[in-house]
Design an enzyme around this catalytic site. Structure first.
Site, PDB file in Angstrom:
ATOM      1  N   GLU A 100       0.847  -1.209   0.000  1.00 15.08           N
ATOM      2  CA  GLU A 100       0.000   0.000   0.000  1.00 15.08           C
ATOM      3  C   GLU A 100       0.879   1.255   0.000  1.00 15.08           C
ATOM      4  OE1 GLU A 100      -2.434   1.585  -0.751  1.00 15.08           O
ATOM      5  OE2 GLU A 100      -4.150   1.248   0.546  1.00 15.08           O
ATOM      6  N   ASP A 101       0.351   2.331  -0.524  1.00 16.79           N
ATOM      7  CA  ASP A 101       1.094   3.594  -0.526  1.00 16.79           C
ATOM      8  C   ASP A 101       1.054   4.259   0.849  1.00 16.79           C
ATOM      9  OD1 ASP A 101      -1.648   4.159  -0.723  1.00 16.79           O
ATOM     10  OD2 ASP A 101      -1.427   5.667  -2.295  1.00 16.79           O
ATOM     11  N   ASP A 104      -4.095   5.681   6.275  1.00 16.34           N
ATOM     12  CA  ASP A 104      -4.644   6.908   6.849  1.00 16.34           C
ATOM     13  C   ASP A 104      -5.631   6.478   7.942  1.00 16.34           C
ATOM     14  OD1 ASP A 104      -4.916   9.761   6.703  1.00 16.34           O
ATOM     15  OD2 ASP A 104      -6.764   9.522   5.574  1.00 16.34           O
ATOM     16  N   PHE A 153      -1.329  16.489   3.862  1.00 16.32           N
ATOM     17  CA  PHE A 153      -1.681  15.830   2.599  1.00 16.32           C
ATOM     18  C   PHE A 153      -0.452  15.775   1.706  1.00 16.32           C
ATOM     19  CE2 PHE A 153      -3.553  14.894  -1.442  1.00 16.32           C
ATOM     20  CZ  PHE A 153      -4.499  13.939  -1.104  1.00 16.32           C
ATOM     21  N   ARG A 166       1.311  12.207  -9.243  1.00 18.62           N
ATOM     22  CA  ARG A 166       1.840  10.884  -8.886  1.00 18.62           C
ATOM     23  C   ARG A 166       3.291  10.717  -9.333  1.00 18.62           C
ATOM     24  NH1 ARG A 166      -2.505   7.581  -7.432  1.00 18.62           N
ATOM     25  NH2 ARG A 166      -4.486   8.022  -8.445  1.00 18.62           N
TER      26      ARG A 166
HETATM   27  P1  IMP Z   1      -7.616   4.838   4.474  1.00 14.56           P
HETATM   28  O1  IMP Z   1      -8.706   3.834   4.208  1.00 14.56           O
HETATM   29  O2  IMP Z   1      -8.164   6.087   5.102  1.00 14.56           O
HETATM   30  O3  IMP Z   1      -6.458   4.277   5.250  1.00 14.56           O
HETATM   31  O4  IMP Z   1      -7.199   5.316   3.031  1.00 14.56           O
HETATM   32  C1  IMP Z   1      -5.952   5.177   2.504  1.00 14.56           C
HETATM   33  C2  IMP Z   1      -5.982   5.729   1.081  1.00 14.56           C
HETATM   34  O5  IMP Z   1      -6.313   7.132   1.107  1.00 14.56           O
HETATM   35  C3  IMP Z   1      -4.611   5.633   0.461  1.00 14.56           C
HETATM   36  O6  IMP Z   1      -4.442   4.435  -0.252  1.00 14.56           O
HETATM   37  C4  IMP Z   1      -4.570   6.850  -0.431  1.00 14.56           C
HETATM   38  O7  IMP Z   1      -5.101   6.513  -1.695  1.00 14.56           O
HETATM   39  C5  IMP Z   1      -5.487   7.864   0.217  1.00 14.56           C
HETATM   40  N1  IMP Z   1      -4.714   8.879   0.961  1.00 14.56           N
HETATM   41  C6  IMP Z   1      -4.666   9.041   2.307  1.00 14.56           C
HETATM   42  N2  IMP Z   1      -3.870  10.058   2.662  1.00 14.56           N
HETATM   43  C7  IMP Z   1      -3.373  10.570   1.503  1.00 14.56           C
HETATM   44  C8  IMP Z   1      -2.454  11.651   1.205  1.00 14.56           C
HETATM   45  O8  IMP Z   1      -1.914  12.364   2.084  1.00 14.56           O
HETATM   46  N3  IMP Z   1      -2.188  11.861  -0.114  1.00 14.56           N
HETATM   47  C9  IMP Z   1      -2.742  11.110  -1.118  1.00 14.56           C
HETATM   48  N4  IMP Z   1      -3.600  10.093  -0.891  1.00 14.56           N
HETATM   49  C10 IMP Z   1      -3.917   9.820   0.414  1.00 14.56           C
HETATM   50 MG    MG Z   2      -5.315   6.069  -3.347  1.00 21.30          MG
END
Ligand code: IMP
Ligand code: MG
Length: 181
Positions: A100-101, A104, A153, A166
């Site tokens: 995963e990238d 959050d 962000f 990206r």
């Molecule tokens: P989660 O379900 O809230 O953990 O969502 C994670 C996803 O939200 C990641 O895979 C990203 O695609 C997106 N995301 C969360 N924070 C950022 C950020 O700071 N920049 C860009 N994408 C983000």
């Molecule tokens: Mg994403």
């Protein structure tokens, strides 16, 4: 030059590369001799996945991708996950590592871990290059983590804002400049 945004480097391309090498070594040690499937979560993980797979040495590695989205309000994800592209691979008895990238809220991965475990994987673990633990809404803890970052962000190294940025080699904090009157 788009004057609506400015970019503040948070983690340089060099530091990202060094960390990916470290993660690759740890994963090589832990997954040696196992049937392993890396599952990249599109689109944000595509650069990290491409770098990571070249830093592991595993004989029986499969690489695949899923695309998911979560519908919620604004920039916050919700627990309601939609699978837009599923896996074709048979996971039975295999060791799955989700790539995963960024984590959050943790909602996406909490859902995906359960979903992939239900497909009879022998194990399901999580590797993320970035983690924002201050935003967590679930108890998800990544098994492999590159960097803990503050609640800002970020874009670059695969991460987008509205599908842009990206391609930036460094990971940057995105600042919105005030509209000029
Ligand atoms: P989660 O379900 O809230 O953990 O969502 C994670 C996803 O939200 C990641 O895979 C990203 O695609 C997106 N995301 C969360 N924070 C950022 C950020 O700071 N920049 C860009 N994408 C983000
Ligand atoms: Mg994403």
């Amino acid at each position: 030059m788009d004057t609506r945004y400015s970019f503040e480097t948070l983690i340089s391309a060099e530091d990202l590369a060094a960390k990916v090498s470290e993660l690759g070594e740890a994963i090589t040690r832990d997954y040696k001799d196992k049937d392993t499937v890396f599952v990249g979560i599109l689109k944000g993980s595509f650069i990290f996945m491409a770098d990571l797979v070249r830093k592991v040495q595993l004989d029986r590695l499969e690489i695949c991708f899923m695309m998911v989205s979560s519908y919620g309000s604004g920039t916050r994800s919700s627990g309601n996950i939609i699978i837009k592209k599923d896996l074709e691979n048979d996971l039975e008895g295999k060791h799955v590592l989700i790539v995963e990238d960024i984590i959050d809220s943790g909602n996406t991965l909490t859902y995906l871990k359960k979903y992939l475990s239900n497909r009879k994987a022998a194990s399901v673990k999580v590797c993320t290059i970035l983690d924002k633990p201050s935003r967590r809404e679930t108890e998800l803890v990544p098994d492999y983590r590159g960097f803990e970052i503050p609640d800002a962000f970020v874009v670059g190294y695969g991460l987008d804002y509205d599908e842009h940025f990206r391609e930036l080699p460094d990971l940057c904090i995105l600042h919105m400049n005030k509209e000029e009157a």
